[in-house]
Design an enzyme around this catalytic site. Structure first.
Site, PDB file in Angstrom:
ATOM      1  N   HIS A 184       0.825  -1.208   0.000  1.00  0.00           N
ATOM      2  CA  HIS A 184       0.000   0.000   0.000  1.00  0.00           C
ATOM      3  C   HIS A 184       0.860   1.259   0.000  1.00  0.00           C
ATOM      4  CE1 HIS A 184      -4.098   1.620   0.552  1.00  0.00           C
ATOM      5  NE2 HIS A 184      -3.479   2.642   1.118  1.00  0.00           N
TER       6      HIS A 184
ATOM      7  N   ASP B 294       0.213   5.500  -1.058  1.00  0.00           N
ATOM      8  CA  ASP B 294      -0.793   6.495  -1.443  1.00  0.00           C
ATOM      9  C   ASP B 294      -0.241   7.623  -2.298  1.00  0.00           C
ATOM     10  OD1 ASP B 294      -3.535   5.982  -0.624  1.00  0.00           O
ATOM     11  OD2 ASP B 294      -2.702   5.796   1.397  1.00  0.00           O
TER      12      ASP B 294
ATOM     13  N   GLU C 221      -9.179   1.272  -2.470  1.00  0.00           N
ATOM     14  CA  GLU C 221      -9.249   1.297  -1.013  1.00  0.00           C
ATOM     15  C   GLU C 221     -10.642   1.707  -0.560  1.00  0.00           C
ATOM     16  OE1 GLU C 221      -6.378   3.802   0.899  1.00  0.00           O
ATOM     17  OE2 GLU C 221      -6.510   2.695   2.784  1.00  0.00           O
TER      18      GLU C 221
ATOM     19  N   HIS D  71     -13.198   1.665   3.587  1.00  0.00           N
ATOM     20  CA  HIS D  71     -12.176   2.546   4.156  1.00  0.00           C
ATOM     21  C   HIS D  71     -12.642   2.867   5.577  1.00  0.00           C
ATOM     22  CE1 HIS D  71      -9.705   6.339   4.538  1.00  0.00           C
ATOM     23  NE2 HIS D  71      -8.820   5.404   4.268  1.00  0.00           N
TER      24      HIS D  71
ATOM     25  N   HIS E 113      -8.640  -2.068   7.268  1.00  0.00           N
ATOM     26  CA  HIS E 113      -9.704  -1.072   7.458  1.00  0.00           C
ATOM     27  C   HIS E 113     -11.062  -1.655   7.847  1.00  0.00           C
ATOM     28  CE1 HIS E 113      -8.061   2.874   6.555  1.00  0.00           C
ATOM     29  NE2 HIS E 113      -7.392   2.363   5.542  1.00  0.00           N
TER      30      HIS E 113
ATOM     31  N   HIS F  25      -2.356  -3.222   4.554  1.00  0.00           N
ATOM     32  CA  HIS F  25      -1.580  -2.386   5.477  1.00  0.00           C
ATOM     33  C   HIS F  25      -2.220  -2.416   6.858  1.00  0.00           C
ATOM     34  CE1 HIS F  25      -4.627   0.196   3.730  1.00  0.00           C
ATOM     35  NE2 HIS F  25      -4.287   1.276   4.418  1.00  0.00           N
TER      36      HIS F  25
ATOM     37  N   ASP G 175       2.190   2.049   3.710  1.00  0.00           N
ATOM     38  CA  ASP G 175       1.265   3.187   3.705  1.00  0.00           C
ATOM     39  C   ASP G 175       1.990   4.516   3.552  1.00  0.00           C
ATOM     40  OD1 ASP G 175      -1.253   4.277   3.575  1.00  0.00           O
ATOM     41  OD2 ASP G 175      -1.611   4.261   5.732  1.00  0.00           O
TER      42      ASP G 175
END
Lengths: 363, 396
Positions: free
Chosen positions: B23, B25, B128, B155, B196, B217, B325
């Site tokens: 993961h 972003d 996500e 999420h 999540h 993650h 992450d």
């Protein structure tokens, strides 16, 4: 326009002829007998075997959405389009429309388009012997050589872009090759700056622009901005039958000048309710836009009860229309352009424009 | 062996078995910072003033595969959520096109191995949150066609068919449609990501999924009791499922003192009118002011290693991985400050006695295997099952 025959009705004597359409076309048995003498119909069938119909607009995908298990492998009166009747009509390429049904709530255009793309791809996977996904002009010719109906995805509505060029690129990546700006805020009366970007990006990707339903002003702007020829996938002559989806002579002349394509619909609301009325529109389109810029986009793929011109109630009716055009004196070369050649050429032109612009970064 | 020796050995190991990170972003950071104007954040050079991620640091960190998150905010819904997700996918596609010598588009386990052989960074995509498919399996299939290879079921917000770990429970885990989403993901070969989601959703998904799952993650709840982490009973099920839990580096999830601190910091952001995930310069300024007054507890590579030791004990060496992450978190552990930091984690694990074979599984092989297994399941299922036409039935 002396040859316009506005007064033609299903009662026209030509309808009394009894020659049935050739071969499996008899699945459209509820249609009235063929209008033309056998020789014209034979010539039409012979022409279509060499130059099949590349039809610009069929809404079967959305019509079947509520009945995903409907079988188009066999003739079924549930809808007007199936593979036997497409074959009987000499259809060699079909643009499967992904336009939303009237009344789709705003804010759902993207969801609806993705849903229809998914349904269209499922349909193609389900009938691999009849239909084959086409992404390019070469695919169109190749499908014909393999006896399959080249299946293009589109048009998708401009509103499905949700004002994002990323969505246009996603549509292209998913196989869509036609975008119809009508109804999108960026192509209302004029083309907004974002609308110009859409046109540029569609050109860069090789996505055809369909001006059906645009105001004449917007259609002219789009045709002017586009480096590739633009098309109208399901239209008729506004001069004969005023209708929001019909094309006026100014736009037809612009299509002629730019090598675009006006594809004639068989929607009675746009044409009138006989085969002759459709032929009248085709005569007008050919006279104004020129034989190089006229095509077919019947808008079949509808539920039973949809009003259709007599003799053209389903895709198996094309040979009758072609016979009528032959009777009216269309040269065979013009017919070949009408059914197949013009669509192929426009696709190739769009691909050429895309290749020429490929060095440009995404916008 | 000195610390320097261990770091050298870590780098040598990573050259053979690079990091396949679950993961990152970067796409969202590019959207937020420069609206995808990639020229303004040229990741071929040093972007450390703005980002955790650029190609030189990925190379220094020994990264060989990256699941780029195509995250969109979970308060997006309907066409807006899907449209933004398409923009995120588009951004990843543009990144891959822009840096063809360093990034390789990867859709399969074979693509990951091919990229490693080419010396390029296999670039995969993960969505996500189920909000990205707008309750539509057609949209799920479109995302798969566009290259997305995992989807986190939620999420931070509970959605119409799955409970999130950080929101109210509405379904007791997965709703019926949620189970159908999992089945369809199995059929098309999209990994089910359980980071999540609520623990109830994790268990329901494990009950439903015919394919291995991932946690892209998430770390161990037994080490740091945060809802974003994985409880032991779920970790214990990974050997039977074949899945992989990829430990994350986010201090506020992995360090108990940081959990407390973050609650206070988020409250401060909200008090100043920002969303607590806002990473705009304005929001970050407010965040930094808070930090100046309240020293931030600092996680380290050892903190992450504590989680990995535990996850390895409970799930086993074949069922763990790494999901940093980066660029999805304001703060990172000391020593794992950015994507160049992975060798420090590997060195720490060497120090703790992890063998090179264990480390190869952790960094690379487990992630490749889980994707390969999901592909095999998809081949099986799609031979006997067509696309699901299920739709969400909301209570009337």
């Amino acid at each position: 326009m002396a040859d316009l025959q506005d007064e033609q009705t299903p009662a026209h004597p030509a309808y009394a002829a009894e020659t049935p359409p050739p071969g499996p076309a008899s699945v459209g048995a509820s249609d009235p007998p063929a209008t033309a003498p056998a020789s014209a119909l034979d010539r039409a069938a012979a022409l279509l075997s060499l130059h099949p119909v590349a039809d610009g607009h069929n809404t079967l995908v959305r019509t079947l959405r509520q009945s995903p298990y409907h079988d188009i492998g066999t003739p079924d009166t549930g809808v007007d389009t199936d593979i036997p009747r497409l074959r009987a009509g000499g259809v060699g390429a079909q643009f499967w429309s992904l336009l939303p049904p009237p009344g789709t709530a705003p804010g759902h255009a993207l969801a609806d388009a993705l849903d229809q793309i998914d349904a269209a791809l499922a349909l193609l996977r389900r009938y691999p012997d009849g239909l084959c996904l086409a992404l390019t002009a070469d695919d169109m010719a190749d499908a014909r050589n393999r006896g399959r109906i080249a299946s293009f995805l589109g048009p998708v509505p401009g509103s499905a872009l949700t004002d994002s060029l990323a969505a246009l690129r996603a549509f292209h990546a998913l196989g869509v090759r036609v975008l119809a700006p009508a109804g999108a805020a960026w192509a209302a009366e004029d083309l907004t700056p974002f609308g110009h970007e859409v046109v540029r990006e569609a050109n860069r990707l090789g996505v055809l622009l369909d001006v059906t339903g645009c105001t004449p002003a917007a259609a002219l702007r789009i045709a002017g901005a586009s480096k590739a020829p633009v098309i109208a996938t399901h239209t008729a002559a506004d001069a004969l039958t005023p209708h929001p989806d019909n094309t006026d002579d100014d736009v037809l002349l612009a299509l002629r000048a730019a090598g675009g394509l006006a594809m004639a619909t068989f929607d009675t609301g746009q044409t009138g309710d006989s085969l002759h009325a459709v032929a009248d529109h085709l005569d007008h389109l050919r006279a104004v836009a020129g034989p190089g810029s006229v095509g077919l986009g019947a808008s079949f793929g509808t539920e039973p009860g949809t009003r259709r011109p007599t003799g053209l109630t389903d895709p198996s009716g094309y040979p009758r229309l072609i016979a009528e055009l032959l009777e009216r004196g269309w040269p065979e070369t013009d017919i070949a352009q009408l059914t197949w050649g013009n669509a192929l050429r426009v696709l190739r032109a769009a691909e050429f424009t895309a290749r020429a612009a490929a060095h440009r970064r995404t916008g | 062996m000195t610390a320097a020796d261990r770091l050298d050995q870590a780098r040598a190991l990573l050259a053979e078995h690079p990091v396949a990170d679950g993961h990152n972003d970067l796409p969202w950071a590019l959207r937020q910072q420069v609206r995808y104007d990639l020229a303004q954040r040229d990741i071929a050079g040093d972007t450390s003033a703005h980002l955790h991620t650029d190609i030189p640091r990925l190379r220094a960190g020994g990264v060989g595969a990256q699941f780029w998150s195509v995250f969109v905010r979970s308060d997006y819904a309907g066409d807006q959520a899907v449209s933004a997700t398409l923009e995120q996918i588009d951004a990843v596609t543009q990144l891959i096109d822009r840096y063809p010598g360093d990034l390789a588009r990867a859709l399969t386990a074979d693509d990951m191995e091919a990229a490693r052989r080419d010396g390029r960074i296999a670039s995969l995509m993960g969505a996500e949150g189920g909000h990205s498919i707008n309750n539509s399996l057609a949209t799920l299939r479109a995302l798969h066609l566009l290259g997305v290879r995992y989807m986190t079921l939620t999420h931070n917000d509970t959605i119409d068919w799955a409970d999130s770990a950080t929101d109210e429970a509405r379904h007791g885990g997965l709703a019926d449609f949620g189970r159908e989403v999992v089945r369809e993901m199995n059929r098309i070969g999209m990994l089910v990501d359980l980071s999540h989601v609520a623990a109830t959703t994790m268990r329901d998904a494990l009950d439903t999924s015919a394919a291995p799952v991932v946690f892209s993650h998430s770390s161990a709840r037994a080490v740091c009791d945060h809802p974003r982490n994985v409880p032991d009973d779920v970790l214990e099920r990974l050997p039977a499922n074949g899945g992989v839990a990829m430990a994350t580096f986010v201090p506020k999830f992995i360090l108990p003192a940081a959990v407390e601190w973050t609650l206070a910091a988020d409250e401060n952001l909200r008090a100043h009118g920002f969303h607590h995930l806002d990473t705009t310069p304005e929001a970050m300024a407010v965040h930094r002011a808070f930090e100046a007054e309240h020293p931030r507890p600092v996680a380290t590579a050892a903190t992450v290693a504590d989680h990995l030791d535990h996850m390895r004990d409970v799930a086993g060496i074949d069922h763990i991985g790494i999901g940093g992450d980066y660029d999805g978190t304001a703060f990172t552990p000391s020593g794992l400050d950015d994507v160049a930091g992975y060798p420090n984690l590997v060195a720490e694990l060497l120090h703790r006695g992890w063998s090179p074979a264990d480390l190869a599984k952790l960094t690379w092989s487990n992630a490749v295997r889980v994707l390969r297994d999901a592909e095999a399941v998809a081949r099986d299922l799609s031979a006997t099952r067509g696309p699901s036409n299920a739709v969400l039935h909301t209570a009337v």
